[in-house]
Scaffold this active site. Sequence first.
Site, PDB file in Angstrom:
ATOM      1  N   ASP A 104     -14.252  28.325 -10.513  1.00  0.00           N
ATOM      2  CA  ASP A 104     -15.072  27.681 -11.538  1.00  0.00           C
ATOM      3  C   ASP A 104     -14.223  26.704 -12.346  1.00  0.00           C
ATOM      4  O   ASP A 104     -13.002  26.842 -12.418  1.00  0.00           O
ATOM      5  CB  ASP A 104     -15.649  28.731 -12.502  1.00  0.00           C
ATOM      6  CG  ASP A 104     -16.615  29.679 -11.807  1.00  0.00           C
ATOM      7  OD1 ASP A 104     -17.133  29.304 -10.737  1.00  0.00           O
ATOM      8  OD2 ASP A 104     -16.830  30.786 -12.337  1.00  0.00           O
TER       9      ASP A 104
HETATM   10  N1  URA Z   1     -15.375  34.658  -9.906  1.00  0.00           N
HETATM   11  C1  URA Z   1     -15.852  33.900 -10.922  1.00  0.00           C
HETATM   12  O1  URA Z   1     -16.718  34.318 -11.666  1.00  0.00           O
HETATM   13  N2  URA Z   1     -15.349  32.672 -11.077  1.00  0.00           N
HETATM   14  C2  URA Z   1     -14.362  32.164 -10.303  1.00  0.00           C
HETATM   15  O2  URA Z   1     -13.906  31.035 -10.506  1.00  0.00           O
HETATM   16  C3  URA Z   1     -13.867  32.979  -9.259  1.00  0.00           C
HETATM   17  C4  URA Z   1     -14.395  34.226  -9.092  1.00  0.00           C
END
Ligand code: URA
Length: 234
Positions: A104
């Site tokens: 993310d």
């Molecule tokens: N899980 C999440 O919620 N975000 C990420 O970036 C990776 C795993």
Amino acid sequence: MRLDKFLCDRNIGTRSQVKTYIRQGLVTVNNKTAQAPDQKINEEEDLVTFQGRRLRPGGFIYYMLNKPQGVVSATQDNRDTTVVDLLKGCDLPRDGVFPVGRLDKDTEGLLILTDDGEMAHRLLSPKKHVDKTYLVTAQHPLSQEDIERLEQGVDIGEERLTLPAKVELEADTQFFLTIHEGKFHQIKRMLQAVDNQVVALKRISFGGLALDEGLKPGEYRELTKQEVEILHEA
Ligand code: URA
């Protein structure tokens, strides 16, 4: 190796697309227009161009990036800086390089970038259950029951519960969480499933490969041969 395979390995297109490009005269080998998709080339020594652009000789390239927050896991974006933009200015090649999976925008940590499509596909295959470990900072401490639920599998609104995970407590509201799948926002949704919330998230390992803690956020380096082997065996 065959010219069409070399072009596919450089992510120029699918096997049938690159055959068309060769027939259209868009590819040269040692300054001569390539004649046939099965033309043999020496990938280390021959100079191959596509639409006038020189293609990198040799094998695939693999980078380990410590992704900073605020950067998107994409090759191109009209609004945000991408992880591939971070390779700009480097004298190492980045033609056809893309991130293996996504973190993310607000997540930091280990991201592999490569032009090896087959390896990326294998590592991301839901059937492979490649391990990913995150350092999670949560809003509240985990109870023993939360740990058991996360380790057994929680309902994040998918058809099935999440696969069994591993929790290792680090501090009051900090813990390592190892998962074997990669659903959208998975860790955030797992925390929500136990009435908690992610405050900060950092991936510290992927497929048995640990983040080089010498890399500051935004820094990257090429993987060593041994590290590439680890990914091949993951
Ligand atoms: N899980 C999440 O919620 N975000 C990420 O970036 C990776 C795993």
